[in-house]
Design a protein around this motif. Structure first.
Motif, mmCIF file in Angstrom:
data_model
loop_
_atom_site.group_PDB
_atom_site.id
_atom_site.type_symbol
_atom_site.label_atom_id
_atom_site.label_comp_id
_atom_site.label_asym_id
_atom_site.label_seq_id
_atom_site.Cartn_x
_atom_site.Cartn_y
_atom_site.Cartn_z
ATOM 1 N N UNK A 458 0.924 -1.299 -0.181
ATOM 2 C CA UNK A 458 -0.003 0.164 -0.008
ATOM 3 C C UNK A 458 0.790 1.166 0.043
ATOM 4 N N UNK A 459 0.658 2.085 -1.079
ATOM 5 C CA UNK A 459 1.346 3.376 -1.322
ATOM 6 C C UNK A 459 0.401 4.414 -0.545
ATOM 7 N N UNK A 460 0.616 4.721 0.771
ATOM 8 C CA UNK A 460 -0.210 5.726 1.157
ATOM 9 C C UNK A 460 0.241 6.863 2.125
ATOM 10 N N UNK A 461 0.916 7.831 1.420
ATOM 11 C CA UNK A 461 1.898 8.825 2.051
ATOM 12 C C UNK A 461 1.508 9.337 3.550
ATOM 13 N N UNK A 462 0.329 9.751 3.423
ATOM 14 C CA UNK A 462 -0.163 10.355 4.797
ATOM 15 C C UNK A 462 0.622 11.786 4.864
ATOM 16 N N UNK A 463 0.915 12.554 3.746
ATOM 17 C CA UNK A 463 1.569 13.779 3.577
ATOM 18 C C UNK A 463 1.267 14.201 2.295
ATOM 19 N N UNK A 464 1.705 15.551 2.137
ATOM 20 C CA UNK A 464 1.682 16.302 0.843
ATOM 21 C C UNK A 464 2.989 15.816 0.023
ATOM 22 N N UNK A 465 2.884 16.056 -1.305
ATOM 23 C CA UNK A 465 3.544 15.597 -2.074
ATOM 24 C C UNK A 465 4.898 16.751 -2.597
ATOM 25 N N UNK A 466 4.491 17.879 -2.031
ATOM 26 C CA UNK A 466 5.489 18.983 -2.664
ATOM 27 C C UNK A 466 6.801 19.079 -2.392
ATOM 28 N N UNK A 467 7.383 17.973 -1.553
ATOM 29 C CA UNK A 467 9.008 17.800 -1.364
ATOM 30 C C UNK A 467 9.554 17.254 -2.699
ATOM 31 N N UNK A 468 8.774 16.462 -3.576
ATOM 32 C CA UNK A 468 9.438 15.696 -4.507
ATOM 33 C C UNK A 468 8.532 15.899 -5.898
ATOM 34 N N UNK A 469 7.332 16.243 -5.716
ATOM 35 C CA UNK A 469 6.365 16.160 -6.858
ATOM 36 C C UNK A 469 5.603 17.358 -6.808
ATOM 37 N N UNK A 470 5.029 17.353 -8.282
ATOM 38 C CA UNK A 470 4.341 18.731 -8.475
ATOM 39 C C UNK A 470 2.873 18.536 -7.686
ATOM 40 N N UNK A 471 2.553 17.442 -7.597
ATOM 41 C CA UNK A 471 1.141 17.008 -7.287
ATOM 42 C C UNK A 471 0.967 15.625 -6.685
ATOM 43 N N UNK A 472 -0.168 15.371 -6.190
ATOM 44 C CA UNK A 472 -0.527 13.777 -5.766
ATOM 45 C C UNK A 472 -0.461 12.864 -6.863
ATOM 46 N N UNK A 473 -0.998 13.592 -7.991
ATOM 47 C CA UNK A 473 -1.276 12.714 -9.272
ATOM 48 C C UNK A 473 0.080 12.301 -9.880
ATOM 49 N N UNK A 474 0.984 13.121 -9.786
ATOM 50 C CA UNK A 474 2.639 12.768 -10.318
ATOM 51 C C UNK A 474 3.063 11.846 -9.268
ATOM 52 N N UNK A 475 2.909 11.924 -7.940
ATOM 53 C CA UNK A 475 3.182 10.951 -7.226
ATOM 54 C C UNK A 475 3.002 9.530 -7.292
ATOM 55 N N UNK A 476 1.534 9.542 -7.478
ATOM 56 C CA UNK A 476 1.048 7.936 -7.796
ATOM 57 C C UNK A 476 1.264 7.693 -8.967
ATOM 58 N N UNK A 477 1.254 8.427 -10.039
ATOM 59 C CA UNK A 477 2.046 7.857 -11.391
ATOM 60 C C UNK A 477 3.462 7.316 -11.202
ATOM 61 N N UNK A 478 4.034 7.953 -10.525
ATOM 62 C CA UNK A 478 5.444 7.436 -10.162
ATOM 63 C C UNK A 478 5.571 6.026 -9.445
ATOM 64 N N UNK A 479 4.891 6.079 -8.443
ATOM 65 C CA UNK A 479 4.501 4.727 -7.882
ATOM 66 C C UNK A 479 4.127 3.477 -8.690
ATOM 67 N N UNK A 480 3.167 3.883 -9.468
ATOM 68 C CA UNK A 480 2.733 2.674 -10.638
ATOM 69 C C UNK A 480 4.048 2.450 -11.682
ATOM 70 N N UNK A 481 4.786 3.492 -11.924
ATOM 71 C CA UNK A 481 5.951 3.300 -12.863
ATOM 72 C C UNK A 481 7.039 2.495 -12.019
ATOM 73 N N UNK A 482 7.315 2.494 -10.788
ATOM 74 C CA UNK A 482 8.141 1.956 -9.840
ATOM 75 C C UNK A 482 7.879 0.530 -9.814
#
Length: 523
Positions: A458-482
């Motif tokens: 389960x990828x469930x950050x519990x935090x915002x994405x702005x340390x490494x990503x422009x938004x949560x969508x980009x973060x989720x897409x990166x998880x799927x790519x990984x």
């Protein structure tokens, strides 16, 4: 001196010099820029970010005759500005540029206020700390089913914070249409500046969130309660979370024999301290405005849902209650919700590898959302958590991670705080295996090596994405790519199944796999 308001009569746009402050990376800045140009405005776009970091947003307006001022927030641009459109991400209380707007008495507004001033349709406004996107999409799906069955007229629009500006749709909207509008606390901060009287206001729940922006829980709640409308209040308020008091705060409620004699005690009975504080503010606003209140009601026959978890049953009950107040029959709502596929990045199954399911819950941007996600799962969990620093309590989140997870991979500053708590030698059992991961690729590989058939990663950050990503969508897409990148390293993998992105529930979106097979509670 207070900045001048743009209401009640909208300022004319044609031939005016409009400064769009904050193009942003989520699409709202590009949408309002295009709409302003279509209205005949002379537009300058200003953003302190660089062109390189705004590449996708700049591409969306590349064909428009606009001036760009990037990498700066120059107050001299105000000298030739008739109107400033402020991005909701701007924290005005901490902005020198906003202070300059105030000093120079330049009119200003926001994208959502431009829409509300001009919207001829009935608005169903939806807000809350969690579940507001899914609840909004469910309401829209139910209303579309209602219209398709001949129960209503007009079109149904879904927009706002869910990721779609409705300004481009204004020209074809009519009074017969319905607009389901998700509104964030940042958007609602400035809604009292324009006339806004939703036909139905929906409040899913209230928990401490975005306190770094608002400064306090009370201030955050006050922003959320702008959903009740101004200067004329909403026709009705639907409250999803019973801890907020529900119909106990109804100004029309008559206390029966043996009931408590104060609404304070009705609201507070058995509720957590944060809910007591929230309920008190809700009650004060409702009583002052005289808004009738309806608690979310479960249907007579439980809805069959594809989307998992108790929280989605609560979202469905809230959506159904709002739709019922608009004349929708229960069987219509049941049929619409039976086929509702859910939204991307919310417990989305992105792959099944060697019997292990990989779930993307990147939309979980607060510790509370981690608890909700884990409560929806009944399979063994290997969690990946963490993200940008946040000033929110972690106690419940860490306790639930320890009780429910076999392993926890921690990322970013929030992940480091979670790891510290999970590894605290005085913490009682159980203690999951913990990794402090430098990046998401490492976290996915580490979790994959420890997963067994039947488990859920389960990828469930519990935090915002702005340390490494422009938004949560980009973060989720990166998880799927990984996940997909790691899949070839394992023999005997099952075919990876992914849900394609969809902005709203419709027939083109794939439903999630069956609840039983996903290792998710049917609740």
């Amino acid at each position: 001196m207070k900045p001048r308001m743009t209401g009640p009569d909208p300022l004319p746009i044609k031939r005016k010099h409009v400064l769009v402050w904050g193009l942003g990376r989520l699409g709202g800045g590009a949408a309002v820029t295009r709409w302003l140009v279509d209205q005949g405005a002379r537009v300058t776009v200003m953003d302190r970010a660089t062109a390189d970091s705004l590449r996708s947003s700049l591409a969306a307006i590349a064909d428009l005759p606009v001036a760009l001022r990037l990498g700066t927030e120059d107050p001299e641009l105000l000298a030739e500005s008739d109107l400033v459109v402020v991005n909701p991400a701007v924290v005005k209380a901490r902005s020198e540029f906003f202070n300059a707007i105030t000093r120079r008495d330049v009119p200003w507004t926001t994208e959502i206020n431009l829409f509300l001033e001009r919207c001829p349709a009935s608005v169903i406004g939806v807000t809350g700390s969690f579940g507001k996107s899914t609840t909004s999409a469910m309401i829209a799906a139910v209303l579309e089913e209602h219209v398709a069955r001949g129960g209503g007229r007009g079109l149904v629009y879904l927009g706002g914070n869910i990721g779609k500006s409705l300004l481009p749709e204004l020209a074809r909207m009519t009074p017969e249409d319905h607009v389901v509008l998700e509104l964030s606390s940042a958007q609602l901060e400035d809604v009292p500046r324009v006339p806004f009287s939703p036909r139905v206001a929906v409040l899913t729940n209230l928990h401490p969130h975005h306190l770094d922006r608002h400064g306090s829980f009370d201030a955050y709640i006050s922003a959320k309660l702008n959903i009740l409308g101004h200067p004329n209040p909403a026709a009705v308020l639907v409250i999803g979370d019973p801890a907020l008091g529900g119909e106990a705060v109804n100004p029309r409620k008559t206390l029966g024999p043996g009931e408590q004699t104060t609404r304070d005690s009705l609201v507070a009975a058995g509720a957590p301290a944060e809910s007591v504080a929230a309920a008190r503010l809700v009650r004060e606003h409702v009583l002052r405005l005289g808004v009738p209140v309806h608690s979310a009601r479960a249907p007579h026959v439980p809805f069959e849902l594809v989307v998992p978890g108790t929280h989605n049953r609560e979202n469905a009950a809230t959506a159904w209650t709002a739709a019922r107040l608009l004349g929708v029959e229960e069987k219509t709502a049941a049929n619409a919700l039976r086929h509702f596929p859910g939204l991307p990045h919310r417990l989305e199954v992105v792959a099944v590898i060697d019997g292990v399911r990989f779930l993307n819950d990147s939309k979980a941007t607060s510790p509370r959302a981690v608890v909700t996600a884990l409560d929806a799962l009944d399979a063994p969990v290997l969690a990946i958590v963490g993200g940008a620093a946040m000033d929110e309590p972690l106690d419940e989140c860490v306790r639930t991670l320890a009780e429910r997870c076999r392993t926890v991979a921690c990322l970013g500053e929030t992940g480091a705080r979670m790891a510290d708590r999970l590894l605290d030698p005085v913490r009682p059992e159980p203690r999951p295996e913990v990794l402090r991961a430098d990046d998401l690729e490492t976290a996915v590989r580490w979790s994959r090596t420890r997963a067994r058939p039947g488990d859920v990663v389960l990828f469930c950050p519990g935090a915002t994405s702005f340390d490494r990503y422009v938004n949560f969508e980009a973060r989720g897409a990166h998880f799927a790519d990984c996940v997909r990148a790691d899949a070839p390293n394992h023999q005997g993998k099952q075919a990876a199944t992914t849900n394609p992105p969809c902005g709203r529930p419709d027939a083109s979106c794939n439903a999630q796999p069956s609840i039983r097979n996903a290792g998710i509670k049917s609740a």
